[in-house]
Design a protein around this motif. Structure first.
Motif, PDB file in Angstrom:
ATOM      1  N   ASN A 173      10.993  26.029  -2.424  1.00 21.88           N
ATOM      2  CA  ASN A 173      12.257  26.220  -3.139  1.00 21.88           C
ATOM      3  C   ASN A 173      11.951  26.932  -4.457  1.00 21.88           C
ATOM      4  O   ASN A 173      11.363  26.344  -5.360  1.00 21.88           O
ATOM      5  N   ASP A 174      12.339  28.184  -4.562  1.00 20.73           N
ATOM      6  CA  ASP A 174      12.011  28.983  -5.755  1.00 20.73           C
ATOM      7  C   ASP A 174      12.797  28.543  -6.978  1.00 20.73           C
ATOM      8  O   ASP A 174      12.363  28.729  -8.111  1.00 20.73           O
ATOM      9  N   LYS A 175      13.972  27.955  -6.748  1.00 20.73           N
ATOM     10  CA  LYS A 175      14.829  27.569  -7.872  1.00 20.73           C
ATOM     11  C   LYS A 175      14.674  26.069  -8.153  1.00 20.73           C
ATOM     12  O   LYS A 175      14.883  25.247  -7.270  1.00 20.73           O
ATOM     13  N   PRO A 176      14.279  25.707  -9.371  1.00 22.90           N
ATOM     14  CA  PRO A 176      14.111  24.269  -9.666  1.00 22.90           C
ATOM     15  C   PRO A 176      15.439  23.529  -9.720  1.00 22.90           C
ATOM     16  O   PRO A 176      16.493  24.117  -9.959  1.00 22.90           O
ATOM     17  N   ILE A 177      15.365  22.217  -9.512  1.00 21.30           N
ATOM     18  CA  ILE A 177      16.536  21.353  -9.666  1.00 21.30           C
ATOM     19  C   ILE A 177      16.649  20.963 -11.132  1.00 21.30           C
ATOM     20  O   ILE A 177      15.661  20.562 -11.754  1.00 21.30           O
ATOM     21  N   LEU A 178      17.851  21.050 -11.686  1.00 22.04           N
ATOM     22  CA  LEU A 178      18.092  20.656 -13.077  1.00 22.04           C
ATOM     23  C   LEU A 178      18.786  19.299 -13.082  1.00 22.04           C
ATOM     24  O   LEU A 178      19.859  19.142 -12.498  1.00 22.04           O
ATOM     25  N   SER A 179      18.167  18.312 -13.698  1.00 22.47           N
ATOM     26  CA  SER A 179      18.716  16.953 -13.672  1.00 22.47           C
ATOM     27  C   SER A 179      18.879  16.404 -15.082  1.00 22.47           C
ATOM     28  O   SER A 179      18.016  16.611 -15.948  1.00 22.47           O
ATOM     29  N   LEU A 180      19.969  15.667 -15.272  1.00 24.36           N
ATOM     30  CA  LEU A 180      20.264  15.084 -16.583  1.00 24.36           C
ATOM     31  C   LEU A 180      19.506  13.765 -16.737  1.00 24.36           C
ATOM     32  O   LEU A 180      20.040  12.686 -16.495  1.00 24.36           O
ATOM     33  N   THR A 181      18.253  13.857 -17.116  1.00 23.40           N
ATOM     34  CA  THR A 181      17.428  12.685 -17.394  1.00 23.40           C
ATOM     35  C   THR A 181      16.281  13.143 -18.292  1.00 23.40           C
ATOM     36  O   THR A 181      16.126  14.339 -18.547  1.00 23.40           O
ATOM     37  N   SER A 182      15.495  12.206 -18.764  1.00 24.12           N
ATOM     38  CA  SER A 182      14.377  12.588 -19.629  1.00 24.12           C
ATOM     39  C   SER A 182      13.067  12.527 -18.844  1.00 24.12           C
ATOM     40  O   SER A 182      12.959  11.817 -17.832  1.00 24.12           O
ATOM     41  N   LEU A 183      12.087  13.269 -19.318  1.00 26.49           N
ATOM     42  CA  LEU A 183      10.771  13.248 -18.670  1.00 26.49           C
ATOM     43  C   LEU A 183      10.177  11.838 -18.736  1.00 26.49           C
ATOM     44  O   LEU A 183       9.547  11.366 -17.786  1.00 26.49           O
ATOM     45  N   LYS A 184      10.420  11.149 -19.843  1.00 26.59           N
ATOM     46  CA  LYS A 184       9.899   9.787 -20.013  1.00 26.59           C
ATOM     47  C   LYS A 184      10.498   8.836 -18.983  1.00 26.59           C
ATOM     48  O   LYS A 184       9.787   8.050 -18.351  1.00 26.59           O
ATOM     49  N   ASP A 185      11.807   8.899 -18.784  1.00 24.50           N
ATOM     50  CA  ASP A 185      12.455   8.018 -17.806  1.00 24.50           C
ATOM     51  C   ASP A 185      11.974   8.318 -16.393  1.00 24.50           C
ATOM     52  O   ASP A 185      11.772   7.412 -15.584  1.00 24.50           O
ATOM     53  N   LEU A 186      11.780   9.588 -16.090  1.00 20.98           N
ATOM     54  CA  LEU A 186      11.332   9.960 -14.753  1.00 20.98           C
ATOM     55  C   LEU A 186       9.881   9.543 -14.527  1.00 20.98           C
ATOM     56  O   LEU A 186       9.503   9.126 -13.417  1.00 20.98           O
ATOM     57  N   GLU A 187       9.073   9.627 -15.555  1.00 19.22           N
ATOM     58  CA  GLU A 187       7.666   9.245 -15.440  1.00 19.22           C
ATOM     59  C   GLU A 187       7.536   7.784 -14.998  1.00 19.22           C
ATOM     60  O   GLU A 187       6.666   7.431 -14.203  1.00 19.22           O
TER      61      GLU A 187
END
Length: 242
Positions: A173-187
């Motif tokens: 998938n060449d186009k990334p997904i944009l999500s409303l969250t923080s890198l810290k929360d996802l980690e």
């Protein structure tokens, strides 16, 4: 599934219309009608509410301010919001507070029902996630625009953190997904045996790394900086092959 709702609007006619729409919708239960955001917040503190139909321009707290306060409910499990407003210039603000939908006055019952169905779909999806029995760490659900998008962990190449959003780069998938969250929360949600923070702005899938230099990781042709802060942890991970 029945969603407990309240409606908030300082205009009596508009408030009465929304309340009547709620009462004629079988999967909605009207728990209260309020003319101010402060009264609505008191109600949310006293009783579990699933959905709020919320006017934006009000004299005490406006709807955007109320929505921000709802985000800070204990446990982070506040009700979802559908804005009702006569102005179309609040769409971006509504997106930033993660509103489910945005009803522009005057709206009819069909438009109202379409928005309400989004809330029902969201609640059903949330329940499904809660009782999900997929293999551990097989998927995550990400907030993408007005829906929860299911993403297979095995497809994630790396994640880039922006100010209020993250970009998730996937295989094929060449186009990334944009999500409303923080890198810290996802980690926190990702397994440390599979993913590692290698830079203030990047988390990588360890299985996807194809080459390493002193300060750069490669995932295929994509280059990702390895920061000094995270170099020691990453070098410890590499030691088992050295």
């Amino acid at each position: 599934m029945v969603l407990k709702c309240i409606a908030v609007d300082d205009e009596p006619l508009a408030l009465g219309l929304v309340c009547s729409f709620v009462e004629q919708t079988p999967f909605l239960e009207l728990k209260g009608c309020f003319s101010s955001g402060l009264k609505a917040l008191e109600m949310v503190r006293e009783e579990e509410i699933d959905l709020i139909f919320l006017d934006i321009q009000m004299p005490d707290l406006n709807g955007i301010q109320v929505a921000r306060l709802l985000d800070h409910q204990p446990g982070g499990s506040g009700p979802r919001v559908i804005f009702t407003t006569a102005f179309n210039n609040f769409a971006i603000d509504g997106y930033k507070v993660d509103a489910l939908d945005y009803l522009l006055k005057p709206f009819d019952y069909e438009e109202f029902l379409t928005a309400a169905n989004k809330a029902r779909n969201y609640a059903e999806m949330k329940t499904s996630v809660k009782h999900h029995v997929e293999p551990a760490d097989a998927f995550i659900f990400l907030k993408v625009e007005y829906q929860l998008l299911k993403v297979a962990i095995k497809d994630i190449l790396y994640i880039e953190g922006l100010k209020d959003y993250v970009k998730i780069y996937l295989e094929n998938n060449d186009k990334p997904i944009l999500s409303l969250t923080s890198l810290k929360d996802l980690e926190v949600k990702l397994s440390p045996s599979t993913f590692m923070r290698v830079h203030r702005s990047y988390i990588v899938s360890l299985d996807k790394i194809t080459a390493v230099t002193k300060s750069t990781l490669y995932i295929g042709e994509r280059m990702i900086s390895l920061s000094e802060q995270h170099k020691e942890a990453f070098n410890s991970y590499l030691k088992k092959w050295l």
